[in-house]
Design a protein around this motif. Structure first.
Motif, mmCIF file in Angstrom:
data_model
loop_
_atom_site.group_PDB
_atom_site.id
_atom_site.type_symbol
_atom_site.label_atom_id
_atom_site.label_comp_id
_atom_site.label_asym_id
_atom_site.label_seq_id
_atom_site.Cartn_x
_atom_site.Cartn_y
_atom_site.Cartn_z
ATOM 1 N N PRO A 60 0.966 -1.548 0.066
ATOM 2 C CA PRO A 60 0.331 0.215 -0.202
ATOM 3 C C PRO A 60 1.260 1.225 0.263
ATOM 4 C CG PRO A 60 -0.245 -1.738 2.187
ATOM 5 C CD PRO A 60 0.385 -1.855 1.252
ATOM 6 N N ARG A 61 2.514 1.457 0.567
ATOM 7 C CA ARG A 61 3.396 2.491 0.458
ATOM 8 C C ARG A 61 3.701 2.886 -0.761
ATOM 9 N NH1 ARG A 61 4.961 4.413 5.095
ATOM 10 N NH2 ARG A 61 4.635 3.491 6.796
ATOM 11 N N MET A 62 2.740 1.598 -1.512
ATOM 12 C CA MET A 62 3.812 2.099 -3.846
ATOM 13 C C MET A 62 2.515 2.597 -4.292
ATOM 14 S SD MET A 62 6.127 2.147 -5.549
ATOM 15 C CE MET A 62 7.577 1.192 -5.250
ATOM 16 N N GLU A 63 2.248 4.100 -4.916
ATOM 17 C CA GLU A 63 0.827 3.622 -5.608
ATOM 18 C C GLU A 63 1.143 3.906 -7.104
ATOM 19 O OE1 GLU A 63 -2.095 7.780 -5.916
ATOM 20 O OE2 GLU A 63 0.343 7.644 -4.542
ATOM 21 N N CYS A 64 0.404 3.288 -7.586
ATOM 22 C CA CYS A 64 1.082 3.308 -9.579
ATOM 23 C C CYS A 64 -0.066 4.825 -10.025
ATOM 24 C CB CYS A 64 0.112 2.176 -10.003
ATOM 25 S SG CYS A 64 0.947 0.653 -9.964
ATOM 26 N N LEU A 65 1.006 5.868 -10.322
ATOM 27 C CA LEU A 65 0.281 6.812 -10.884
ATOM 28 C C LEU A 65 -0.634 6.868 -11.970
ATOM 29 C CD1 LEU A 65 3.056 9.146 -9.619
ATOM 30 C CD2 LEU A 65 0.595 8.609 -8.656
ATOM 31 N N ASN A 66 -0.161 5.607 -12.983
ATOM 32 C CA ASN A 66 -1.274 5.414 -14.554
ATOM 33 C C ASN A 66 -1.403 4.164 -13.922
ATOM 34 O OD1 ASN A 66 1.523 5.391 -14.844
ATOM 35 N ND2 ASN A 66 1.305 5.652 -17.093
ATOM 36 N N GLU A 87 14.553 5.388 9.231
ATOM 37 C CA GLU A 87 15.897 4.504 8.245
ATOM 38 C C GLU A 87 17.132 4.029 9.347
ATOM 39 O OE1 GLU A 87 21.103 5.874 8.320
ATOM 40 O OE2 GLU A 87 20.550 6.676 9.588
ATOM 41 N N GLY A 88 16.770 2.739 7.664
ATOM 42 C CA GLY A 88 17.143 1.308 7.969
ATOM 43 C C GLY A 88 15.599 -0.070 7.891
ATOM 44 N N ASP A 89 14.360 0.642 7.826
ATOM 45 C CA ASP A 89 13.712 -0.144 7.349
ATOM 46 C C ASP A 89 13.330 -0.046 5.608
ATOM 47 O OD1 ASP A 89 12.475 0.595 10.081
ATOM 48 O OD2 ASP A 89 10.918 2.326 8.956
ATOM 49 N N THR A 90 13.129 -1.664 5.686
ATOM 50 C CA THR A 90 13.190 -2.193 4.491
ATOM 51 C C THR A 90 11.335 -2.231 3.950
ATOM 52 O OG1 THR A 90 15.023 -2.653 3.966
ATOM 53 C CG2 THR A 90 13.868 -3.846 2.317
ATOM 54 N N CYS A 91 10.749 -1.879 2.976
ATOM 55 C CA CYS A 91 9.533 -2.183 2.128
ATOM 56 C C CYS A 91 9.707 -2.469 0.875
ATOM 57 C CB CYS A 91 8.761 -0.957 2.535
ATOM 58 S SG CYS A 91 7.976 -0.412 3.646
ATOM 59 N N GLU A 92 9.286 -4.182 0.774
ATOM 60 C CA GLU A 92 8.719 -5.160 -0.563
ATOM 61 C C GLU A 92 7.897 -5.145 -0.926
ATOM 62 O OE1 GLU A 92 11.519 -8.872 0.405
ATOM 63 O OE2 GLU A 92 13.401 -7.531 0.288
ATOM 64 N N GLY A 93 7.573 -4.775 -1.754
ATOM 65 C CA GLY A 93 6.405 -5.969 -2.952
ATOM 66 C C GLY A 93 7.080 -6.172 -4.084
ATOM 67 N N ARG A 94 5.015 -5.793 -4.555
ATOM 68 C CA ARG A 94 5.955 -6.256 -6.584
ATOM 69 C C ARG A 94 4.932 -5.503 -7.460
ATOM 70 N NH1 ARG A 94 3.128 -11.200 -7.232
ATOM 71 N NH2 ARG A 94 2.106 -10.843 -5.814
ATOM 72 N N PHE A 95 4.943 -5.348 -8.263
ATOM 73 C CA PHE A 95 3.636 -4.690 -9.120
ATOM 74 C C PHE A 95 3.317 -5.839 -10.212
ATOM 75 C CE2 PHE A 95 6.469 -0.681 -9.325
ATOM 76 C CZ PHE A 95 5.887 0.137 -8.956
ATOM 77 N N VAL A 96 1.928 -6.201 -9.940
ATOM 78 C CA VAL A 96 1.708 -7.068 -10.804
ATOM 79 C C VAL A 96 0.972 -6.321 -12.312
ATOM 80 C CG1 VAL A 96 -0.434 -8.806 -10.653
ATOM 81 C CG2 VAL A 96 0.558 -8.178 -8.491
ATOM 82 N N ILE A 97 1.587 -6.541 -13.198
ATOM 83 C CA ILE A 97 1.102 -5.841 -14.262
ATOM 84 C C ILE A 97 -0.093 -7.218 -14.941
ATOM 85 C CG2 ILE A 97 1.344 -5.797 -16.592
ATOM 86 C CD1 ILE A 97 4.204 -5.240 -13.874
ATOM 87 N N VAL A 98 -1.129 -7.001 -15.222
ATOM 88 C CA VAL A 98 -2.488 -7.962 -16.194
ATOM 89 C C VAL A 98 -2.270 -7.450 -17.467
ATOM 90 C CG1 VAL A 98 -4.574 -9.367 -16.291
ATOM 91 C CG2 VAL A 98 -3.237 -8.363 -13.983
ATOM 92 N N CYS A 99 -2.149 -8.375 -18.816
ATOM 93 C CA CYS A 99 -1.819 -7.461 -19.913
ATOM 94 C C CYS A 99 -2.364 -8.930 -20.853
ATOM 95 C CB CYS A 99 -1.080 -6.518 -19.983
ATOM 96 S SG CYS A 99 -0.151 -6.674 -21.899
ATOM 97 N N ASN A 100 -3.301 -8.826 -21.454
ATOM 98 C CA ASN A 100 -3.570 -9.292 -22.670
ATOM 99 C C ASN A 100 -3.855 -10.651 -22.337
ATOM 100 O OD1 ASN A 100 -1.861 -7.093 -23.352
ATOM 101 N ND2 ASN A 100 -2.583 -7.566 -26.322
ATOM 102 N N GLN A 101 -4.830 -10.667 -21.384
ATOM 103 C CA GLN A 101 -4.767 -12.034 -20.287
ATOM 104 C C GLN A 101 -3.368 -12.840 -19.987
ATOM 105 O OE1 GLN A 101 -6.118 -14.033 -24.184
ATOM 106 N NE2 GLN A 101 -7.857 -12.586 -24.730
ATOM 107 N N THR A 102 -3.185 -12.800 -19.304
ATOM 108 C CA THR A 102 -1.092 -12.995 -18.589
ATOM 109 C C THR A 102 -1.205 -12.154 -17.306
ATOM 110 O OG1 THR A 102 -0.801 -13.437 -21.016
ATOM 111 C CG2 THR A 102 1.113 -13.579 -19.220
#
Length: 164
Positions: A60-66, A87-102
């Motif tokens: 939720p900390r990462m926002e897709c602007l478009n 300082e020292g904190d790390t946040c990980e995640g993924r962008f999930v791209i749903v494109c052309n049925q994949t």
């Protein structure tokens, strides 16, 4: 339209799919405490088939602007918010791209840091670095001492002890 939905549900998908290439394999960010960091990555169809889809983040900390896109080459803009992190904190995640049925995935990692002073001898992160600066360039050390970023050099224990 119902026929097409039925074909897709049955796994019969006609047409060639685009082959996607991403501008980055992973996204590594260095974000200053309490600030936002913006950036972007590109998605390109290497076989010139038009792509169309959406992007969302698992963090939720990462926002897709478009989040919606369409074309042969698109640029996805994002913004990471580090408010409340230190300082020292790390946040990980993924962008999930749903494109052309994949579905595709692009991982990211944001490392939180403080705003340190950049000087002629490098970044000053602690009192030892400051002492070296003072020995080599007294005037620059003097100006840094009165800079608001000087507090980032001091550890929390030192700041608390000086207040007592």
């Amino acid at each position: 339209m119902r026929a097409r939905i039925g074909q897709i549900a049955a796994g019969r998908i006609n047409g060639t799919k685009p082959i996607l290439a991403f501008s980055e394999e992973t996204i590594d960010l260095s974000v200053i405490e309490g600030r936002s960091e913006a950036g972007s990555f590109a998605i390109e169809s290497t076989n010139q088939i038009k792509i169309r889809g959406i992007v969302y983040s698992t963090n939720p900390r990462m926002e897709c602007l478009n989040p919606h896109f369409e074309g042969e080459k698109v640029r996805i803009r994002y913004q990471f918010n580090s408010k409340g992190l230190t300082e020292g904190d790390t946040c990980e995640g993924r962008f999930v791209i749903v494109c052309n049925q994949t579905e595709y995935s692009l991982s990211f990692c944001a490392r939180i840091t403080r705003l340190y002073a950049e000087t002629s001898v490098g970044v000053i992160k602690n009192l030892d670095d400051f002492t070296k600066l003072a020995q080599s360039n007294w005037t620059e050390a003097y100006h840094l001492f009165y800079n608001r970023n000087f507090l980032n050099i001091l550890s929390e224990d030192m700041v608390i002890e000086s207040m007592i």
